[in-house]
Write a protein that holds these residues in place. Sequence first.
Motif, mmCIF file in Angstrom:
data_model
loop_
_atom_site.group_PDB
_atom_site.id
_atom_site.type_symbol
_atom_site.label_atom_id
_atom_site.label_comp_id
_atom_site.label_asym_id
_atom_site.label_seq_id
_atom_site.Cartn_x
_atom_site.Cartn_y
_atom_site.Cartn_z
ATOM 1 N N TYR A 80 -42.120 89.321 10.795
ATOM 2 C CA TYR A 80 -42.130 90.061 12.006
ATOM 3 C C TYR A 80 -43.305 89.565 12.753
ATOM 4 O O TYR A 80 -44.136 89.216 12.282
ATOM 5 C CB TYR A 80 -42.332 91.633 11.707
ATOM 6 C CG TYR A 80 -41.240 92.572 11.762
ATOM 7 C CD1 TYR A 80 -40.534 93.279 12.561
ATOM 8 C CD2 TYR A 80 -40.651 92.637 10.383
ATOM 9 C CE1 TYR A 80 -39.539 93.928 12.543
ATOM 10 C CE2 TYR A 80 -39.397 93.385 10.085
ATOM 11 C CZ TYR A 80 -39.157 93.945 11.185
ATOM 12 O OH TYR A 80 -37.829 94.765 11.147
ATOM 13 N N HIS A 81 -43.202 89.564 14.290
ATOM 14 C CA HIS A 81 -44.503 88.869 14.873
ATOM 15 C C HIS A 81 -44.516 89.609 16.350
ATOM 16 O O HIS A 81 -43.383 90.159 16.901
ATOM 17 C CB HIS A 81 -44.216 87.277 15.072
ATOM 18 C CG HIS A 81 -42.984 86.751 15.826
ATOM 19 N ND1 HIS A 81 -41.630 86.826 14.992
ATOM 20 C CD2 HIS A 81 -42.443 86.604 16.944
ATOM 21 C CE1 HIS A 81 -40.848 86.657 15.822
ATOM 22 N NE2 HIS A 81 -41.188 86.431 16.869
ATOM 23 N N GLY A 82 -45.231 89.398 17.032
ATOM 24 C CA GLY A 82 -45.540 89.882 18.338
ATOM 25 C C GLY A 82 -46.975 89.482 19.181
ATOM 26 O O GLY A 82 -47.638 88.707 18.614
ATOM 27 N N PHE B 59 -38.707 76.855 21.199
ATOM 28 C CA PHE B 59 -37.540 76.209 20.866
ATOM 29 C C PHE B 59 -36.825 76.506 19.823
ATOM 30 O O PHE B 59 -37.358 77.017 18.865
ATOM 31 C CB PHE B 59 -38.125 74.661 20.912
ATOM 32 C CG PHE B 59 -38.525 74.152 21.899
ATOM 33 C CD1 PHE B 59 -37.934 73.722 22.954
ATOM 34 C CD2 PHE B 59 -40.019 74.397 22.094
ATOM 35 C CE1 PHE B 59 -38.578 73.101 24.308
ATOM 36 C CE2 PHE B 59 -40.746 73.873 23.221
ATOM 37 C CZ PHE B 59 -39.993 73.208 24.293
ATOM 38 N N ARG B 60 -35.465 77.014 19.989
ATOM 39 C CA ARG B 60 -34.570 77.219 18.877
ATOM 40 C C ARG B 60 -33.358 76.670 18.773
ATOM 41 O O ARG B 60 -32.761 75.937 19.591
ATOM 42 C CB ARG B 60 -34.043 78.742 19.355
ATOM 43 C CG ARG B 60 -35.284 79.922 19.480
ATOM 44 C CD ARG B 60 -35.205 80.531 20.711
ATOM 45 N NE ARG B 60 -36.587 81.357 20.964
ATOM 46 C CZ ARG B 60 -36.744 82.587 20.234
ATOM 47 N NH1 ARG B 60 -35.789 82.908 19.546
ATOM 48 N NH2 ARG B 60 -38.049 83.163 20.510
ATOM 49 N N LYS B 61 -32.691 76.798 17.570
ATOM 50 C CA LYS B 61 -31.331 76.143 17.460
ATOM 51 C C LYS B 61 -30.307 77.363 17.322
ATOM 52 O O LYS B 61 -30.392 77.983 16.145
ATOM 53 C CB LYS B 61 -31.189 75.077 16.286
ATOM 54 C CG LYS B 61 -29.880 74.644 15.994
ATOM 55 C CD LYS B 61 -29.465 73.192 15.639
ATOM 56 C CE LYS B 61 -28.315 72.856 15.472
ATOM 57 N NZ LYS B 61 -27.408 73.001 16.795
ATOM 58 N N LEU C 179 -43.721 94.121 18.022
ATOM 59 C CA LEU C 179 -43.425 93.501 16.932
ATOM 60 C C LEU C 179 -41.861 93.246 16.829
ATOM 61 O O LEU C 179 -41.252 94.470 16.860
ATOM 62 C CB LEU C 179 -44.038 94.237 15.650
ATOM 63 C CG LEU C 179 -44.617 93.547 14.714
ATOM 64 C CD1 LEU C 179 -45.562 92.675 14.871
ATOM 65 C CD2 LEU C 179 -45.195 94.638 13.590
ATOM 66 N N HIS C 180 -41.238 92.278 16.399
ATOM 67 C CA HIS C 180 -39.963 92.134 16.322
ATOM 68 C C HIS C 180 -39.593 90.975 15.475
ATOM 69 O O HIS C 180 -40.693 90.078 15.041
ATOM 70 C CB HIS C 180 -39.391 91.927 17.363
ATOM 71 C CG HIS C 180 -39.698 90.688 18.181
ATOM 72 N ND1 HIS C 180 -40.824 90.461 18.887
ATOM 73 C CD2 HIS C 180 -39.114 89.195 18.284
ATOM 74 C CE1 HIS C 180 -41.217 88.995 19.407
ATOM 75 N NE2 HIS C 180 -39.945 88.308 18.836
ATOM 76 N N GLN C 181 -38.482 90.803 15.118
ATOM 77 C CA GLN C 181 -37.955 89.508 14.186
ATOM 78 C C GLN C 181 -37.181 88.694 15.362
ATOM 79 O O GLN C 181 -36.203 89.451 16.196
ATOM 80 C CB GLN C 181 -37.014 89.893 13.305
ATOM 81 C CG GLN C 181 -37.804 90.769 11.963
ATOM 82 C CD GLN C 181 -36.975 90.892 10.999
ATOM 83 O OE1 GLN C 181 -36.034 91.986 11.426
ATOM 84 N NE2 GLN C 181 -36.899 90.333 9.790
ATOM 85 N N ASP C 182 -37.137 87.428 15.022
ATOM 86 C CA ASP C 182 -36.159 86.493 15.725
ATOM 87 C C ASP C 182 -34.771 86.564 15.044
ATOM 88 O O ASP C 182 -34.863 85.651 14.236
ATOM 89 C CB ASP C 182 -36.518 85.165 16.237
ATOM 90 C CG ASP C 182 -37.616 85.416 17.425
ATOM 91 O OD1 ASP C 182 -38.374 86.537 17.666
ATOM 92 O OD2 ASP C 182 -38.124 84.417 17.959
ATOM 93 N N LYS C 183 -33.869 87.073 15.263
ATOM 94 C CA LYS C 183 -32.548 87.125 14.470
ATOM 95 C C LYS C 183 -31.497 87.031 15.277
ATOM 96 O O LYS C 183 -30.292 87.489 14.798
ATOM 97 C CB LYS C 183 -32.679 88.298 13.276
ATOM 98 C CG LYS C 183 -32.691 89.602 14.173
ATOM 99 C CD LYS C 183 -32.939 90.570 12.901
ATOM 100 C CE LYS C 183 -32.793 91.988 13.471
ATOM 101 N NZ LYS C 183 -33.083 93.180 12.690
#
Length: 217
Positions: free
Chosen positions: A190-192, A213-215, A134-138
Amino acid sequence: MNLELFDDFDTAPVTSELLCDGAMVLRRFALQDGKDLLAAVDAIAQHAAFRRMETPGGLRMSVAMTGCGAYGWISDRSGYRYDSVDPLTGLAWPRMPHLFLELARRAAAQAGFDGFEPDACLINRYEAGARLSLHQDKDERSFDHPIVSLSLGMPAVFLFGGLQRADRAMRIPLMHGDAVVWGGPARLRYHGVLPVKASPHPLAGDCRINLTFRKVT
Ligand code: MD3
Ligand code: FE
């Protein structure tokens, strides 16, 4: 005689499910492009090999990663960051294939995020047993842009939690061809991914591939 309109999995329609405000699953969105996407991933990996990175805490991740586009995501003993150079080669990351860009833009638009222009595609490879805790994309500069994910190969169960690590998480099965778009109020949830079970896929073999895909900038 076959009276079912969409009996064939390959021609079944794209359907969408709203997970919560800002998060939408597009089932089968990339199904038709699965083969081309996997071939493009193979070509990228010839220039920027899949590698299992080390976390700042010194553990080796079970998921192997590479990427394409202007930026790649890196984890090592000094932390997490995006960099325009692949530390394995000292070269720029492979360019993002047009098919990737086109699918990412179209998935974002379909979920209500017009004008998405990703500058990074992180490619995760899961073999049986691999997981993502479990994590955040930050690590991105702004959270105003969505993240688009495409799942290929073996299925997995995705954990979709809340804004606090301890919040209860939904379990969402993701199959070959499924897309998910996360933005707005869902962007920092949060996701994993639960440990992936072995179930060889006709196109991908013994692995699951996830494109995000990210900016970044
Ligand atoms: C929910 N990858 O690379 S993408 C990752 O299947 C990552 O490999 C997962 O999480 C995978 O960071 C799933 C799903 C995802 C990405 C970003 C999110 C879910 C998200 C941002 C906010 C909320
Ligand atoms: Fe993530």
